[in-house]
Design a protein around this motif. Structure first.
Motif, PDB file in Angstrom:
ATOM      1  N   THR A  81       0.975  -1.172   0.152  1.00 23.76           N
ATOM      2  CA  THR A  81      -0.007   0.045  -0.152  1.00 23.76           C
ATOM      3  C   THR A  81       0.761   1.186  -0.197  1.00 23.76           C
ATOM      4  O   THR A  81       0.693   2.254  -0.546  1.00 23.76           O
ATOM      5  CB  THR A  81      -0.908  -0.033   1.220  1.00 23.76           C
ATOM      6  OG1 THR A  81      -1.500  -1.429   1.336  1.00 23.76           O
ATOM      7  CG2 THR A  81      -1.932   1.275   1.133  1.00 23.76           C
ATOM      8  N   LEU A  82       1.894   1.189   0.742  1.00 19.38           N
ATOM      9  CA  LEU A  82       2.839   2.243   0.824  1.00 19.38           C
ATOM     10  C   LEU A  82       3.539   2.582  -0.491  1.00 19.38           C
ATOM     11  O   LEU A  82       3.727   3.801  -1.073  1.00 19.38           O
ATOM     12  CB  LEU A  82       4.038   1.963   1.869  1.00 19.38           C
ATOM     13  CG  LEU A  82       4.984   3.338   2.321  1.00 19.38           C
ATOM     14  CD1 LEU A  82       4.307   4.471   2.613  1.00 19.38           C
ATOM     15  CD2 LEU A  82       6.284   2.841   3.048  1.00 19.38           C
ATOM     16  N   ILE A  83       4.028   1.633  -0.921  1.00 20.96           N
ATOM     17  CA  ILE A  83       4.716   1.808  -2.248  1.00 20.96           C
ATOM     18  C   ILE A  83       3.715   2.363  -3.539  1.00 20.96           C
ATOM     19  O   ILE A  83       3.922   3.325  -4.156  1.00 20.96           O
ATOM     20  CB  ILE A  83       5.222   0.319  -2.926  1.00 20.96           C
ATOM     21  CG1 ILE A  83       6.529  -0.115  -2.107  1.00 20.96           C
ATOM     22  CG2 ILE A  83       5.656   0.238  -4.508  1.00 20.96           C
ATOM     23  CD1 ILE A  83       6.992  -1.321  -2.407  1.00 20.96           C
ATOM     24  N   GLY A 135      -4.107   6.343  -8.502  1.00 17.56           N
ATOM     25  CA  GLY A 135      -3.865   7.200  -7.629  1.00 17.56           C
ATOM     26  C   GLY A 135      -3.499   8.389  -8.529  1.00 17.56           C
ATOM     27  O   GLY A 135      -3.684   9.537  -8.194  1.00 17.56           O
ATOM     28  N   ILE A 136      -2.694   8.086  -9.547  1.00 18.09           N
ATOM     29  CA  ILE A 136      -2.241   9.133 -10.366  1.00 18.09           C
ATOM     30  C   ILE A 136      -3.219  10.233 -10.951  1.00 18.09           C
ATOM     31  O   ILE A 136      -3.396  11.367 -10.820  1.00 18.09           O
ATOM     32  CB  ILE A 136      -1.281   8.684 -11.591  1.00 18.09           C
ATOM     33  CG1 ILE A 136       0.066   8.043 -11.040  1.00 18.09           C
ATOM     34  CG2 ILE A 136      -1.208   9.805 -12.790  1.00 18.09           C
ATOM     35  CD1 ILE A 136       0.545   7.428 -12.361  1.00 18.09           C
ATOM     36  N   THR A 137      -4.406   9.489 -11.151  1.00 17.53           N
ATOM     37  CA  THR A 137      -5.358  10.434 -12.127  1.00 17.53           C
ATOM     38  C   THR A 137      -6.260  10.974 -10.579  1.00 17.53           C
ATOM     39  O   THR A 137      -6.659  12.335 -10.833  1.00 17.53           O
ATOM     40  CB  THR A 137      -6.761   9.420 -12.447  1.00 17.53           C
ATOM     41  OG1 THR A 137      -7.272   8.623 -11.246  1.00 17.53           O
ATOM     42  CG2 THR A 137      -6.215   8.611 -13.464  1.00 17.53           C
ATOM     43  N   ALA A 184      -3.597  10.060  -3.107  1.00 19.20           N
ATOM     44  CA  ALA A 184      -2.556   8.792  -3.472  1.00 19.20           C
ATOM     45  C   ALA A 184      -3.081   7.761  -2.624  1.00 19.20           C
ATOM     46  O   ALA A 184      -3.147   6.647  -3.102  1.00 19.20           O
ATOM     47  CB  ALA A 184      -1.064   9.342  -3.183  1.00 19.20           C
ATOM     48  N   PHE A 185      -3.146   7.854  -1.308  1.00 19.38           N
ATOM     49  CA  PHE A 185      -3.656   6.880  -0.419  1.00 19.38           C
ATOM     50  C   PHE A 185      -5.017   6.440  -0.908  1.00 19.38           C
ATOM     51  O   PHE A 185      -5.036   5.069  -0.850  1.00 19.38           O
ATOM     52  CB  PHE A 185      -3.544   7.365   0.877  1.00 19.38           C
ATOM     53  CG  PHE A 185      -3.629   6.370   2.104  1.00 19.38           C
ATOM     54  CD1 PHE A 185      -2.708   5.313   2.167  1.00 19.38           C
ATOM     55  CD2 PHE A 185      -4.527   6.409   2.985  1.00 19.38           C
ATOM     56  CE1 PHE A 185      -3.046   4.344   3.024  1.00 19.38           C
ATOM     57  CE2 PHE A 185      -4.946   5.778   3.978  1.00 19.38           C
ATOM     58  CZ  PHE A 185      -4.005   4.354   4.040  1.00 19.38           C
ATOM     59  N   VAL A 186      -5.926   7.177  -0.815  1.00 21.12           N
ATOM     60  CA  VAL A 186      -7.329   6.703  -1.515  1.00 21.12           C
ATOM     61  C   VAL A 186      -7.093   5.769  -2.599  1.00 21.12           C
ATOM     62  O   VAL A 186      -7.928   4.896  -2.846  1.00 21.12           O
ATOM     63  CB  VAL A 186      -8.364   8.010  -1.463  1.00 21.12           C
ATOM     64  CG1 VAL A 186      -9.395   7.602  -2.162  1.00 21.12           C
ATOM     65  CG2 VAL A 186      -8.341   8.639  -0.183  1.00 21.12           C
TER      66      VAL A 186
END
Lengths: 275, 272
Positions: free
Chosen positions: A78-80, A144-146, A205-207
């Motif tokens: 998840t962190l990566i 995450g990027i979007t 990003a986390f979401v």
């Protein structure tokens, strides 16, 4: 005089932390009492335990994860995903924001599309990304990027637009060429806006990572929750939520730390450096 | 470099016309047919009522703005881009807020590709000359108004420009700091006599600093109304010079001319 004031603030802060802890304790005790047949009927306790889980079991599950070492692999994934989504999304947003802010024609041309893409509920893209990039980390990173891109993009765009014309003219008079203006005036100004939106973009990003995992994956904290949900293991679901929350708070603290380091030049960012 | 021409900076028949905000063919003439010549090593102040286009004139001289008509000559050559021989000190804070004082002073040298060690030493030297030795690590928001002006002065002077363009640089400072800065400017200037165009709305400041005072009319269509040679001896102390009879005489004389003409101009603009 200032010493007195500072001490006063510290006492209030300490108290506040105590009250925060007490409040959390009260919630857990209430939760415990409502899900165990001590004060309430056995049937009521059974029902609430089914829907909300039991706090002791949730904590036990969480403890097992950390003590048994099972959680680390998932947390790391998840962190990566979060970091990759954040890094790539920020880089793309910065590039696009700079380009469009400095080129009126490109900006006018892209404007309706940017608006449309931003208005679109991008979480819905997750299944498409799963098809494109598979169930590994790539599809989560793409989601995450979007989410991160638009936050950074709009902040950079704003940052470039709001560069003080006086500062710009000053740099010109000091002999800055176009590239030097970009590097020493536009980018730092844009970066200050990016940094001030760090909390939001890291959060996004986390979401993206967690939602992506939840919709289909083989690893990650979102995957753990998905698995537990499939087995009606409500305690594990809550344990997963607990871990995610703690993880998000830790990330946020890290961002605050980075922010204080990177924005020393901003008024009010670092009191210790003041005269 | 053309010693023959004598003028470091020459504004020849400058007219600046802006198209008015919003649609339409309305135009606004900020500066009209203005000619102004500054000799090498001369300190010229330009005074005029607020909003009369003084800054516009300075931006023309800096090459930041292109005149609608007229020509700018810098050291005999016609100006077509940014004026490379000029340093500009702005009225508002123009330091880069994300750079420390040291980095701000180094900036111009960095743009010119000077090696880091060299520019660090020279910036330290200049910070010391403006009385800020040991303050180089501070960011602009950590500096007082006067200190920021000193950094801006060092930032400009480190490039050794032939011409200094100063747009009400000390107007935001309190009166004590301001007089300190004025004296400091005179000290730095007397070291190697650059040509200075100093814009101000404060007649006392103009007389105390300058060799010549140019009075501008009220806008729109600003033009010079008169010139006054200031024959006060140098070196000057801006605090003391204000009390001398000659200063008072000059002040009375210029103020008289300025007031009359400005009021005339004001009345004219009201009638139109």
């Amino acid at each position: 005089m200032t010493d007195g004031r500072k001490r006063e603030v510290r006492i209030t802060r300490g108290r506040l932390a105590l009250y925060h802890a007490l409040l959390l304790g009260v919630v857990f005790v209430f939760w415990h009492l409502m899900t165990n047949p001590l004060l309430v009927s056995e049937e009521f306790a059974r029902n609430t335990a089914f829907f909300f889980g039991k706090p002791l079991l949730v904590l036990e599950k969480t403890w097992d994860w950390f003590a048994g070492g099972k959680i680390y692999e998932h947390l790391l994934v998840t962190l990566i995903e979060t970091l990759l989504a954040f890094g790539i999304g920020t880089a793309l947003g910065l590039g696009a924001g700079l380009w469009l802010a400095l080129s009126p024609l490109a900006s006018a041309l892209a404007d309706p599309y940017i608006k449309a893409m931003n208005a679109m509920p991008r979480v819905i893209l997750a299944p498409i990304f799963a098809v494109w990039f598979g169930l590994g980390i790539l599809s989560k990173v793409a989601l995450g990027i979007t989410l991160v891109f638009f936050i950074v993009f709009f902040n950079v765009y704003q940052g470039v637009r709001e560069v003080s014309p006086v500062v710009l003219n000053n740099a010109r008079m000091l002999g800055a060429g176009a590239g030097q203006l970009l590097r020493t005036v536009y980018v730092p100004s844009a970066m200050s806006w990016v940094f001030s939106s760090l909390h939001t973009s890291v959060g996004m990003a986390f979401v993206g990572a967690v939602v992506g995992e939840y919709l289909g994956s083989a690893r990650g904290v979102g995957y753990l929750i998905l698995q537990a949900e499939g087995a009606f293991d409500i305690n594990t679901v809550f344990a997963g939520i607990l871990v995610l929350t703690a993880f998000a708070l830790a990330l946020d603290a890290l961002v605050s730390f980075a922010e204080n380091r990177l924005l020393v030049w901003r008024p009010g960012q670092s009191e210790t450096d003041l005269l | 470099m053309q010693a023959g021409s004598g003028a470091a900076l020459a504004l020849e028949n400058i007219t600046v016309t802006f198209s008015a905000r919003g649609a339409g063919t309305q135009t606004y003439t900020a500066v009209s047919d203005t000619t102004l010549t500054i000799a090498a090593g001369e300190f010229v102040s330009v005074v005029g009522p607020t909003g009369c286009g003084k800054s516009t004139l300075l931006n023309i001289a800096a090459g930041l703005l292109e005149p609608s008509a007229g020509n700018v000559r810098v050291l005999g050559e016609s100006l077509s881009t940014i004026n490379r021989h000029a340093g500009y000190m702005f009225q508002a804070d123009a330091l880069l807020p994300w750079l420390s004082a040291q980095d701000n002073v180094e900036l111009g040298l960095k743009y010119r590709g000077v090696a880091p060690e060299v520019r660090r030493l020279r910036a330290e030297e200049w910070l010391a000359r403006v009385g800020l030795a040991g303050h180089g690590h501070r960011y602009p928001h950590q500096l007082s108004g006067g200190m920021k002006k000193r950094v801006a002065l060092a930032q400009m002077l480190i490039l050794d420009p032939k011409i200094l363009l100063m747009d009400e640089p000390f107007s935001a400072l309190d009166i004590q700091t301001r007089q300190l800065m004025e004296n400091e400017l005179l000290d730095l200037w007397s070291a190697d006599r650059k040509s200075v165009v100093f814009i101000t709305h404060d007649l006392e400041e103009a007389i105390a600093l300058s060799d010549r005072v140019v009075v501008l009319s009220a806008g729109p269509a600003t033009r010079p109304l008169g010139e006054f040679a200031i024959d006060l001896p140098r070196p000057r102390d801006v605090n003391e010079i204000r009390l001398t009879p000659r200063f008072v005489e000059l002040h009375r004389q210029i103020w008289h001319a300025m007031k009359d003409e400005v009021l005339k101009g004001y009345a004219r603009s009201q009638r139109v």
